[in-house]
Motif scaffolding. Sequence first.
Motif, PDB file in Angstrom:
ATOM      1  N   VAL A 273       0.867  -1.182   0.000  1.00 31.12           N
ATOM      2  CA  VAL A 273       0.000   0.000   0.000  1.00 31.12           C
ATOM      3  C   VAL A 273       0.901   1.228   0.000  1.00 31.12           C
ATOM      4  O   VAL A 273       1.699   1.418   0.942  1.00 31.12           O
ATOM      5  CB  VAL A 273      -0.940   0.050   1.222  1.00 31.12           C
ATOM      6  CG1 VAL A 273      -1.778   1.323   1.181  1.00 31.12           C
ATOM      7  CG2 VAL A 273      -1.818  -1.171   1.286  1.00 31.12           C
ATOM      8  N   CYS A 274       0.837   2.054  -1.035  1.00 31.16           N
ATOM      9  CA  CYS A 274       1.605   3.297  -1.113  1.00 31.16           C
ATOM     10  C   CYS A 274       3.097   3.089  -0.847  1.00 31.16           C
ATOM     11  O   CYS A 274       3.731   3.853  -0.091  1.00 31.16           O
ATOM     12  CB  CYS A 274       1.042   4.338  -0.145  1.00 31.16           C
ATOM     13  SG  CYS A 274      -0.586   4.967  -0.662  1.00 31.16           S
ATOM     14  N   GLY A 275       3.661   2.042  -1.430  1.00 30.45           N
ATOM     15  CA  GLY A 275       5.087   1.794  -1.296  1.00 30.45           C
ATOM     16  C   GLY A 275       5.496   1.179   0.025  1.00 30.45           C
ATOM     17  O   GLY A 275       6.694   1.057   0.307  1.00 30.45           O
ATOM     18  N   VAL A 276       4.523   0.765   0.833  1.00 26.05           N
ATOM     19  CA  VAL A 276       4.808   0.146   2.126  1.00 26.05           C
ATOM     20  C   VAL A 276       4.374  -1.325   2.075  1.00 26.05           C
ATOM     21  O   VAL A 276       3.254  -1.637   1.676  1.00 26.05           O
ATOM     22  CB  VAL A 276       4.085   0.863   3.277  1.00 26.05           C
ATOM     23  CG1 VAL A 276       4.350   0.159   4.602  1.00 26.05           C
ATOM     24  CG2 VAL A 276       4.537   2.325   3.346  1.00 26.05           C
ATOM     25  N   LEU A 277       5.288  -2.212   2.476  1.00 22.88           N
ATOM     26  CA  LEU A 277       4.995  -3.638   2.536  1.00 22.88           C
ATOM     27  C   LEU A 277       4.356  -3.968   3.884  1.00 22.88           C
ATOM     28  O   LEU A 277       4.885  -3.583   4.936  1.00 22.88           O
ATOM     29  CB  LEU A 277       6.284  -4.440   2.370  1.00 22.88           C
ATOM     30  CG  LEU A 277       6.195  -5.943   2.619  1.00 22.88           C
ATOM     31  CD1 LEU A 277       5.386  -6.633   1.520  1.00 22.88           C
ATOM     32  CD2 LEU A 277       7.599  -6.558   2.729  1.00 22.88           C
ATOM     33  N   TYR A 278       3.221  -4.648   3.853  1.00 19.70           N
ATOM     34  CA  TYR A 278       2.541  -5.119   5.067  1.00 19.70           C
ATOM     35  C   TYR A 278       2.504  -6.647   5.049  1.00 19.70           C
ATOM     36  O   TYR A 278       2.148  -7.251   4.029  1.00 19.70           O
ATOM     37  CB  TYR A 278       1.114  -4.580   5.156  1.00 19.70           C
ATOM     38  CG  TYR A 278       1.020  -3.082   5.364  1.00 19.70           C
ATOM     39  CD1 TYR A 278       0.942  -2.550   6.652  1.00 19.70           C
ATOM     40  CD2 TYR A 278       1.015  -2.212   4.279  1.00 19.70           C
ATOM     41  CE1 TYR A 278       0.850  -1.182   6.849  1.00 19.70           C
ATOM     42  CE2 TYR A 278       0.928  -0.836   4.472  1.00 19.70           C
ATOM     43  CZ  TYR A 278       0.854  -0.328   5.762  1.00 19.70           C
ATOM     44  OH  TYR A 278       0.761   1.037   5.952  1.00 19.70           O
ATOM     45  N   ALA A 279       2.852  -7.269   6.189  1.00 19.06           N
ATOM     46  CA  ALA A 279       2.858  -8.732   6.301  1.00 19.06           C
ATOM     47  C   ALA A 279       1.904  -9.160   7.408  1.00 19.06           C
ATOM     48  O   ALA A 279       1.759  -8.465   8.424  1.00 19.06           O
ATOM     49  CB  ALA A 279       4.267  -9.241   6.598  1.00 19.06           C
TER      50      ALA A 279
END
Length: 457
Positions: free
Chosen positions: A385-391
Amino acid sequence: MVPALLLFALLRSTLAWVPIDHWGSGNVTAGADENGQCVCKVFLPDTSFPGDKVELLQKTSMELSQKVELGLSKLELYESKLVIYAQKLVNLTVRVEIMQGRPDQYTELEFELLRIELQQMEALVTQLRQSVNSSSPIFDLLYVEIQNMTSVVNQLERYDKNNLLVMQHEFTKLQKKLEDCQKWHDESFKPDIGSCNHGGISNISMPYIVQLGAHVNEGYLYGGWGRDSKPKPGFEDMYWYSGYTSPYTYNLYLYSDYTNLLLRNQFKYFDNTLKGNGINNIMHGNYYYYNCYNTGNLCRMNATTFVVETRVLPDAAWNNRFSYSSATYQDFDFAADENGLWVIYATEASKGNMVLSKMNVDAFSAQQTWVTNVFRRRVSNAFMVCGVLYATRQINLNIEEIFYKYDTKTGKESYISIPFNKQYEGFVYLDYNPADQRLYMYSKGYYIYYNVKFEKI
């Protein structure tokens, strides 16, 4: 004139039984000739035999006999046909009665086939009536019965179409109510499509369970669904689905909009024409991205031309070496966000930690890569999301948690806690779509989605 002795000898056998008194005086005269001999004159009616009439009678009798035999053979043929038609009529009657009991379960094609059979029956009975060349109560009754059945089939078909229209109307009203309810329920989740002017994810909505996938089978555990994250003009409302019974890619179904997705009415599909490993695939810019079958290569297929391209991702581990914990053979996870297309994977050099590459879509190649410090096998799934990786990771059977994020702009990573509910224990697909700011999940064969809420800044 005939001499009397010869005449008597000739007529004795045939006329002896007729008394001479009965011959009449006008027919017999007697006298003596010039030699004194007795002469008898008899005047008989025409006694010639009517042979020509007998021959005509015999010919006529023979012709009548042949006509009678032909008529009898026709009657036997008509009788056999009547038996066949009667049986067909019984079968058609049974089918019509079954249709009357549940007309909404039959398609327009089935009604058309039944109508064709009735038309054939009507033509045969009409031909039979013309052959007999007379009116028969049996034929008339048979003809009327077929006409009645044709009328019933036409009524049932109209009922079927009318019923479908009613169902579609009710479905539209129900869908509108659901959308209104959803809008009211998600009032706090007001998307600002395309904007990254926020502080990241702050909350995830309750799950929306849409329905079973296009295969209508909970056995299709592996798959994904969603929207094109960068749709072509005219395809902004298009949805896609892919599902299979094992962690492989074999098909792709495209739907023009959400309603057709629910009706399972695809406008294009590729069934057993694709072949890939894993199911963390994505539609982006009219391309379907997936892991090539039995290799460590990336594949994408143009959904218009069907042309498939392949690329090697250097150093990427494959063959289930560092797959997600939620499913096997998830070597490559394609993701899309407001900034473009990404691929999430691991390498031997990273020792199984997640690696993230930003893709150059035009060249179909990795243009920049980041290495994280979170082991990929610890992760259930991940998205951008918007260049941010979420795990994410599993907390328990009903709760999943976003526990980690990595910001590609700053290179900073952090552990967070954003729990969200799961409808089912396991899921194999989770992806964010920037076109509507939703998370799309595929779990136990069901379409599920979540609305995403961002922290205001």
